[in-house]
Design a protein around this motif. Structure first.
Motif, PDB file in Angstrom:
ATOM      1  N   GLU A   1       0.802  -1.233   0.000  1.00 27.95           N
ATOM      2  CA  GLU A   1       0.000   0.000   0.000  1.00 27.95           C
ATOM      3  C   GLU A   1       0.833   1.279   0.000  1.00 27.95           C
ATOM      4  O   GLU A   1       0.259   2.376   0.007  1.00 27.95           O
ATOM      5  N   GLU A   2       2.149   1.190  -0.030  1.00 29.56           N
ATOM      6  CA  GLU A   2       2.996   2.372  -0.090  1.00 29.56           C
ATOM      7  C   GLU A   2       3.531   2.554  -1.505  1.00 29.56           C
ATOM      8  O   GLU A   2       3.969   1.589  -2.141  1.00 29.56           O
ATOM      9  N   ALA A   3       3.471   3.790  -2.015  1.00 32.40           N
ATOM     10  CA  ALA A   3       3.993   4.074  -3.355  1.00 32.40           C
ATOM     11  C   ALA A   3       5.510   3.976  -3.327  1.00 32.40           C
ATOM     12  O   ALA A   3       6.182   4.701  -2.583  1.00 32.40           O
ATOM     13  N   GLU A   4       6.064   3.075  -4.125  1.00 30.15           N
ATOM     14  CA  GLU A   4       7.506   2.837  -4.150  1.00 30.15           C
ATOM     15  C   GLU A   4       8.191   3.504  -5.333  1.00 30.15           C
ATOM     16  O   GLU A   4       9.340   3.928  -5.239  1.00 30.15           O
ATOM     17  N   SER A   5       7.521   3.550  -6.473  1.00 31.64           N
ATOM     18  CA  SER A   5       8.136   4.095  -7.686  1.00 31.64           C
ATOM     19  C   SER A   5       7.053   4.703  -8.557  1.00 31.64           C
ATOM     20  O   SER A   5       5.892   4.295  -8.512  1.00 31.64           O
ATOM     21  N   GLY A   6       7.455   5.680  -9.388  1.00 25.33           N
ATOM     22  CA  GLY A   6       6.533   6.298 -10.329  1.00 25.33           C
ATOM     23  C   GLY A   6       7.295   6.834 -11.524  1.00 25.33           C
ATOM     24  O   GLY A   6       8.408   7.352 -11.386  1.00 25.33           O
ATOM     25  N   GLU A   7       6.693   6.693 -12.692  1.00 25.20           N
ATOM     26  CA  GLU A   7       7.321   7.231 -13.902  1.00 25.20           C
ATOM     27  C   GLU A   7       6.243   7.508 -14.939  1.00 25.20           C
ATOM     28  O   GLU A   7       5.152   6.935 -14.902  1.00 25.20           O
ATOM     29  N   LEU A   8       6.543   8.410 -15.886  1.00 23.64           N
ATOM     30  CA  LEU A   8       5.610   8.727 -16.952  1.00 23.64           C
ATOM     31  C   LEU A   8       5.561   7.568 -17.939  1.00 23.64           C
ATOM     32  O   LEU A   8       6.573   6.957 -18.264  1.00 23.64           O
ATOM     33  N   GLU A   9       4.353   7.288 -18.423  1.00 20.95           N
ATOM     34  CA  GLU A   9       4.130   6.068 -19.187  1.00 20.95           C
ATOM     35  C   GLU A   9       4.892   6.038 -20.499  1.00 20.95           C
ATOM     36  O   GLU A   9       5.456   5.012 -20.881  1.00 20.95           O
ATOM     37  N   ARG A  10       4.912   7.152 -21.231  1.00 19.96           N
ATOM     38  CA  ARG A  10       5.525   7.131 -22.559  1.00 19.96           C
ATOM     39  C   ARG A  10       7.020   7.445 -22.519  1.00 19.96           C
ATOM     40  O   ARG A  10       7.813   6.776 -23.177  1.00 19.96           O
ATOM     41  N   SER A  11       7.414   8.448 -21.777  1.00 19.06           N
ATOM     42  CA  SER A  11       8.826   8.840 -21.772  1.00 19.06           C
ATOM     43  C   SER A  11       9.661   8.054 -20.784  1.00 19.06           C
ATOM     44  O   SER A  11      10.881   7.972 -20.917  1.00 19.06           O
ATOM     45  N   GLY A  12       9.015   7.469 -19.761  1.00 19.74           N
ATOM     46  CA  GLY A  12       9.756   6.761 -18.736  1.00 19.74           C
ATOM     47  C   GLY A  12      10.459   7.672 -17.748  1.00 19.74           C
ATOM     48  O   GLY A  12      11.222   7.215 -16.898  1.00 19.74           O
ATOM     49  N   ALA A  13      10.207   8.987 -17.824  1.00 22.46           N
ATOM     50  CA  ALA A  13      10.835   9.928 -16.900  1.00 22.46           C
ATOM     51  C   ALA A  13      10.307   9.715 -15.486  1.00 22.46           C
ATOM     52  O   ALA A  13       9.119   9.444 -15.297  1.00 22.46           O
ATOM     53  N   PRO A  14      11.158   9.821 -14.478  1.00 19.41           N
ATOM     54  CA  PRO A  14      10.699   9.597 -13.102  1.00 19.41           C
ATOM     55  C   PRO A  14       9.766  10.696 -12.632  1.00 19.41           C
ATOM     56  O   PRO A  14       9.940  11.867 -12.976  1.00 19.41           O
ATOM     57  N   THR A  15       8.763  10.313 -11.851  1.00 19.56           N
ATOM     58  CA  THR A  15       7.855  11.289 -11.255  1.00 19.56           C
ATOM     59  C   THR A  15       8.157  11.504  -9.779  1.00 19.56           C
ATOM     60  O   THR A  15       7.563  12.376  -9.162  1.00 19.56           O
TER      61      THR A  15
ATOM     62  N   ILE B   1      14.319  10.355  -7.295  1.00 16.36           N
ATOM     63  CA  ILE B   1      14.928   9.594  -8.390  1.00 16.36           C
ATOM     64  C   ILE B   1      15.534  10.556  -9.406  1.00 16.36           C
ATOM     65  O   ILE B   1      16.653  10.355  -9.897  1.00 16.36           O
ATOM     66  N   ALA B   2      14.799  11.621  -9.731  1.00 18.35           N
ATOM     67  CA  ALA B   2      15.345  12.615 -10.655  1.00 18.35           C
ATOM     68  C   ALA B   2      16.591  13.273 -10.075  1.00 18.35           C
ATOM     69  O   ALA B   2      17.580  13.522 -10.792  1.00 18.35           O
ATOM     70  N   ALA B   3      16.564  13.551  -8.774  1.00 19.48           N
ATOM     71  CA  ALA B   3      17.734  14.173  -8.129  1.00 19.48           C
ATOM     72  C   ALA B   3      18.925  13.215  -8.122  1.00 19.48           C
ATOM     73  O   ALA B   3      20.064  13.614  -8.391  1.00 19.48           O
TER      74      ALA B   3
END
Length: 502
Positions: free
Chosen positions: A252-266, A270-272
């Motif tokens: 139930e905890e959000a571990e990872s996220g990224e944009l579907e088409r570009s794969g860029a981290p949300t 991760i971006a840092a």
């Protein structure tokens, strides 16, 4: 937001914005046909064959444009640039028509009429035909949103059918208005310029998008593994102005996220971390990631540097499978995965094998498992580093207020285990909210860490608060200090250096 009245569907789901634009495109087609006919058929010998050629060119150009425009048609955005292209094409047609009438090019016979068919009919009709699939798919998105909201609308004409009907009505109106009123008053060239101007009108109005009650987060995959409850979701944002977001949840905890088409981290950390690693790491370096999650950062490193050697240690094979299925990881990335507990696997790896070791392990409670941040564990991780190697840890915690003791215990343990450290904060040192921190460390003194990690600001060690509850984590409470010496260069510890094979 739930629908408050099922008998009154949300009008925003209706495709009226698209149908009005489709009728405008049809209106332009009707005017183009009559304007071109007035120029080409005037004083032409054999009107019927010439009219047949005109209609055949019109139909062929419209079909070709529709066929070419279908592959790129999108449901989540209006075809803005296609309107621009159609306006330019009709303006070119208007320029050609003006020159045709002014210089009397019809006297040059068949060659001139062939050019007239191309520039007066073929080019503008093809451009409008290229626009139509975009309108059709856009209308389908409105219709789909409406059907989700109101079952009584199911079975009504779909987006393509509605658009075709609007185009036909617009074309009939354009042909009637052009033939009966406009052409007797305005010559064909200026009329075509007016049509080009008319086609720019949709660019000045809000680009309405369908709003579906289904917009939001939906579950794509869910399973219970031997280690956790795993869920993959997709979040679609209203308006279509942002890419859908893929998220990985563990317990139930959000571990990872990224944009579907570009794969860029949300996720900001991760971006840092990606920016920090790119700034301080040479190409062709070796990376060891303790914790895989959606593999967003390992994948981004592999995509940025095809010569990098990337190894991921992930406890749960189901999470690795989810990363490959839903988060864009491919065998071509060349990522090596080792399944097992991060510390146990790391202990079995050869010493001195990695330039960068990244610790990003969580079990769904937003905290690094304690056994990975003890003095003994950190000494084991330090032994994995090559000369000039660096350790980077993702920490989640509260720097001020309730819960600060655990966070500062982790920071203190790392600071007392390594000769050089640098702490980076996301929300700032004065924030009492739970946030991500990046903690960099090296066994060697005087390491020049980057001043910032993306948008993360540095927090100098001399400015860290004194927290009475902070302690140094050990594998065994009360362990003798000699059992876990400060992580020092291997030549000082007598560790055996066995670099990883290239």
């Amino acid at each position: 937001m739930a629908d408050l009245d099922a008998s009154s569907p949300d009008a925003r789901g209706r495709p009226w914005p698209v149908l009005v634009r489709a009728a405008l495109a049809g209106f332009a087609l009707g005017l183009i046909l009559f304007a071109a006919g007035a120029l080409i058929l005037y004083q032409t010998q054999g009107v019927l064959p010439a009219a047949g050629g005109l209609l055949a060119t019109f139909a062929a150009a419209l079909a070709a444009g529709g066929w070419a425009g279908a592959p790129g048609a999108r449901t989540d955005a209006p075809p803005t640039w296609r309107w621009v292209g159609a306006g330019i094409a009709v303006a070119v047609s208007g320029a050609f028509g003006t020159l045709w009438a002014h210089f009397g090019w019809d006297r040059f016979g068949g060659v001139a009429r062939a050019l007239a068919l191309l520039f007066l009919v073929g080019v503008p009709v093809y451009a409008i035909g290229f626009l139509l699939p975009g309108l059709s798919t856009w209308a389908a998105a409105f219709r789909a949103a409406l059907e989700e909201d109101d079952e009584e609308t199911r079975g009504l004409p779909r987006g393509a059918e509605e658009v075709v009907l609007a185009i036909l009505l617009g074309a009939a109106l354009g042909a009637a208005l052009g033939g009966l009123l406009l052409l007797p008053l305005v010559s064909p060239g200026p009329l075509l310029f007016g049509v080009a101007l008319l086609l720019t009108f949709p660019l000045f109005f809000p680009r309405e998008m369908p709003v579906s009650p289904g917009s939001g987060e939906r579950v794509l995959h869910e399973e219970e593994t031997a280690y956790c409850t795993l869920r993959v979701t997709e979040t679609v944002f209203p308006g279509g102005g942002r890419q859908p977001e893929m998220r990985l949840y563990v317990n139930e905890e959000a571990e990872s996220g990224e944009l579907e088409r570009s794969g860029a981290p949300t996720f900001a950390y991760i971006a840092a971390a990606e920016k920090w690693l790119r700034e301080i790491t040479p190409r062709g370096a070796s990376y060891l990631f303790l914790g895989g999650g959606a593999y967003t950062l390992p994948r981004r490193v592999a995509e940025d540097d095809s010569t990098a050697r990337v190894t991921v240690v992930e406890l749960d094979p189901a999470i690795t499978r989810a990363a490959y299925r839903w988060f864009g990881v491919r065998p071509e990335h060349g990522i090596t995965t080792l399944h097992g507990d991060a510390r146990a696997v790391a202990a079995a790896l050869p010493a001195g094998g990695w330039d960068r070791v990244i610790v990003d392990v969580y079990g769904g409670d937003e905290m690094v498992p304690p056994h990975l941040v003890t003095r003994e564990a950190l000494a084991e991780f330090a032994a994995l580093l090559r000369p000039d190697g660096l350790l980077l840890i993702n920490l989640i915690g509260v720097a001020r207020g309730e819960g600060q003791g655990r966070f500062w215990s982790t920071v203190r343990t790392v600071a007392e285990s390594f000769s050089s450290t640098r702490l980076y904060t996301h929300l700032g040192r004065d924030s009492g909210e739970r946030q991500n921190f990046l903690l960099a460390a090296s066994p060697w003194a005087g390491v020049g860490f980057p001043e910032r990690a993306g948008w993360f600001e540095p927090w100098a060690a001399e400015e860290w608060p004194r927290v009475d509850a902070a302690a140094v984590y050990r594998d065994r409470a009360g362990a003798d200090e000699g059992q876990a010496q400060r992580a020092a260069p291997r030549e000082e510890r007598g560790a055996r250096v066995t670099p990883a094979a290239d």
